[in-house]
Write an enzyme that holds these catalytic residues in place. Structure first.
Site, PDB file in Angstrom:
ATOM      1  N   ASP A 135       0.987  -1.146   0.055  1.00 17.00           N
ATOM      2  CA  ASP A 135      -0.087  -0.148  -0.027  1.00 17.00           C
ATOM      3  C   ASP A 135       0.869   1.524  -0.138  1.00 17.00           C
ATOM      4  O   ASP A 135       0.585   2.113   0.995  1.00 17.00           O
ATOM      5  CB  ASP A 135      -1.052  -0.237   1.240  1.00 17.00           C
ATOM      6  CG  ASP A 135      -1.883  -1.195   1.374  1.00 17.00           C
ATOM      7  OD1 ASP A 135      -2.089  -1.650   0.261  1.00 17.00           O
ATOM      8  OD2 ASP A 135      -2.091  -1.674   2.506  1.00 17.00           O
ATOM      9  N   GLU A 148     -11.043   0.504  -3.712  1.00 14.18           N
ATOM     10  CA  GLU A 148     -10.176   0.830  -2.605  1.00 14.18           C
ATOM     11  C   GLU A 148      -8.982   1.640  -2.893  1.00 14.18           C
ATOM     12  O   GLU A 148      -8.910   1.955  -4.001  1.00 14.18           O
ATOM     13  CB  GLU A 148      -9.983  -0.415  -1.999  1.00 14.18           C
ATOM     14  CG  GLU A 148      -9.206  -1.239  -2.396  1.00 14.18           C
ATOM     15  CD  GLU A 148      -8.843  -2.577  -1.760  1.00 14.18           C
ATOM     16  OE1 GLU A 148      -9.595  -2.847  -0.816  1.00 14.18           O
ATOM     17  OE2 GLU A 148      -8.225  -3.387  -2.494  1.00 14.18           O
TER      18      GLU A 148
END
Length: 518
Positions: free
Chosen positions: A15, A172
């Site tokens: 991420d 997301e």
């Protein structure tokens, strides 16, 4: 033409989010159940990165209980620089929810967290031309946005839907940018497994409506034979020479179908080109043309720690909380002493101090003194239910494997009293066949005929004699320490643990194996 190797931040570094301040680049990544939280990396050329600290590095900022499940905790952060300050926002799942901290210097100190009352995960920050701060996030299958007061975290209205992606599952990891005359909304979708993908939309004003790129997803390796898979969760940055780049996560699965990755999701770098005012990332290559920036390599991260410093180096991580009463650097000079809180690594509150596996082929060694009733050693950990251990206690060295609900002592041997060097080697060559979980080592022994080699790697666990010979007690299939088997979002962490008494560790070494980088 200068080339660089991907991933640029190898090992468990998912991420990634990036920002540039002058000639300096900073990346933050997820940390889940490990503390300190939110690792921070620094580069001056987008290729060479060094770990400089963490945004959530003290209990007042991050308080995870022993009951927080593995792969919960600190999810995807966003790192931005605005008005002379660094801003980091993230969601602490099964904890404090969405929080934001700030700092003048990314090395710290970072502020106490400010709660931001949004639902969902993966929050992002962006400022418009009027100075208003927008927070966008993923919730209930939709990317939503709301203006906030950044100093207090107060919502200045109700969150509104912005975009749900191209129709794939789990939209997301949103990032919102004002570039030229457009607002761009970059997101991931398809799930963070093999179907992961990047898509983009744009709007003239906020909160939209957003129009999607006609060929979304604009980057994905799903259903291809590319050596990098699970590609997604990217963030854009413009270099000082005007070129555009993206950091994103990916994995390097190995072995037989469905292939397995043990090192977790890693940080990769790809160029971004602009076509018809759209940012299009890629291609992603393991060996790629480097940015046209002055190369700026950092000194290599030490492979060995002799625990002579008064504080732990930034590379060390603990489970859920760093407890000074359990991890002692001043108890015995030149050692780290671990004080057991539980009798097993599968038990909440286990004492474990580890480092990310950053090379597919590597060796971990430590010198441990476990006297009296002490017990401890080296573990290769994915989560509570998936780890391999080689440990010393009460005159016996043993290898223990935990795979799901099963825990087994694979091998054990009596050893003379005194300190002992324990060792784990991980190799991607000569891996075990899929039907073999463990085998005693016989030098030169061939694998059984007719069996395919299946796992991504083999872990050899044992100890070293005083003469330096590696006595291998067991070889274990690495597939059981991968997310394809165990699930979750993390990668392997190798380190020291204590499950009885207070074993003392003189040094710890994590060294890449000799040979070409994979």
């Amino acid at each position: 033409m200068a080339l660089f190797d991907n991933p640029v931040i190898p090992g468990f570094s998912p991420d990634p989010t990036i920002c540039r301040v002058g000639d300096d680049y900073y990346v933050a990544t997820s940390s889940f159940e490990y503390v300190p939280g939110v690792p921070l990396w620094h580069s001056r050329d987008l290729v060479h990165w060094r770990l400089i600290g963490h945004a959530l590095d003290r209990p007042s900022q991050l308080a995870l209980t022993d009951e927080v499940p593995s792969s919960c905790g600190v999810y995807a952060p966003t790192l931005r620089f605005h008005d002379g300050r660094f801003w980091m926002i993230t969601t602490v799942v099964a904890g404090a929810g969405t929080v934001m901290v700030t700092a003048k210097d990314p090395v710290g100190p970072w502020s106490e967290p400010v709660p931001v009352g949004i639902p969902g995960i993966d929050p992002d920050l962006a400022w418009d031309d009027e100075g208003h701060c927008w927070c966008v996030f993923s919730h209930d299958g939709m990317i939503r946005g709301v203006r906030i007061e950044p100093e207090t975290g107060e919502l200045l209205g109700e969150p509104v839907p912005m975009w749900s992606g191209s129709g794939l599952q789990y939209p997301e990891g949103p990032h919102l940018y004002r570039i030229g005359d457009w607002w761009y909304l970059l997101l991931s979708e398809g799930g963070t497994e093999r179907g992961h993908a990047m898509s983009v939309a744009r709007a003239r004003t906020l909160p939209g409506p957003f129009e999607p790129h006609p060929d979304n997803p604009v980057l994905s390796h799903r259903s291809t034979g590319h050596p990098v898979q699970n590609t997604g969760h990217g963030d854009l940055v413009q270099a000082q020479d005007g070129t555009w780049w993206m950091v994103l996560l990916g994995t390097r699965p190995l072995g037989d179908t469905p292939k397995f990755h043990g090192m977790g999701r890693e940080t990769f770098l790809v160029p971004v080109r602009w076509e018809d005012e759209w940012p299009l990332p890629g291609p992603l290559e393991l060996r790629a043309p480097a940015p046209a920036l002055p190369p700026h390599p950092w000194p290599a991260e030490p492979v060995r720690d002799d625990f002579d410093s008064p504080a732990l180096a930034p590379c060390w991580m603990s489970l859920r909380r760093h407890d000074p009463s359990a991890v002692g650097l001043d108890t015995r000079p030149g050692h780290v002493v671990l004080h057991a809180r539980t009798d097993g690594l599968e038990t909440p509150g286990a004492v474990f101090l580890g480092r990310r596996q950053r090379d597919p082929d590597c060796s971990a060694r430590t010198r441990v003194d476990a006297g009296g009733g002490d017990r401890g050693g080296i573990a290769v950990r994915l989560d509570e239910a998936h780890h391999y251990q080689v440990e010393i206690g009460e005159g016996t060295v043993r290898v223990v494997a935990r795979i799901g609900p099963l825990r087994q002592t694979v091998a054990e041997r009596a050893v003379p009293p005194g300190p002992l060097t324990l060792r784990v080697d991980i190799t991607t060559t000569g891996v075990l066949p899929p039907t073999v979980t463990a085998r005693p080592t016989e030098p030169g022994a061939a694998l059984p005929a007719g069996l395919r080699v299946g796992g991504p790697d083999t872990l050899r666990l044992g100890y070293e004699t005083e003469g330096g010979t590696f006595e291998i007690l067991a070889e274990l299939d690495g597939r059981y320490l991968t997310t394809e088997v165990a699930g979750g979002f993390t990668g392997r962490v190798l380190g020291m643990y204590a499950t009885r008494g207070a074993p003392a560790f003189d040094w710890f070494e994590l060294r890449p194996a000799a040979g070409p980088k994979r």
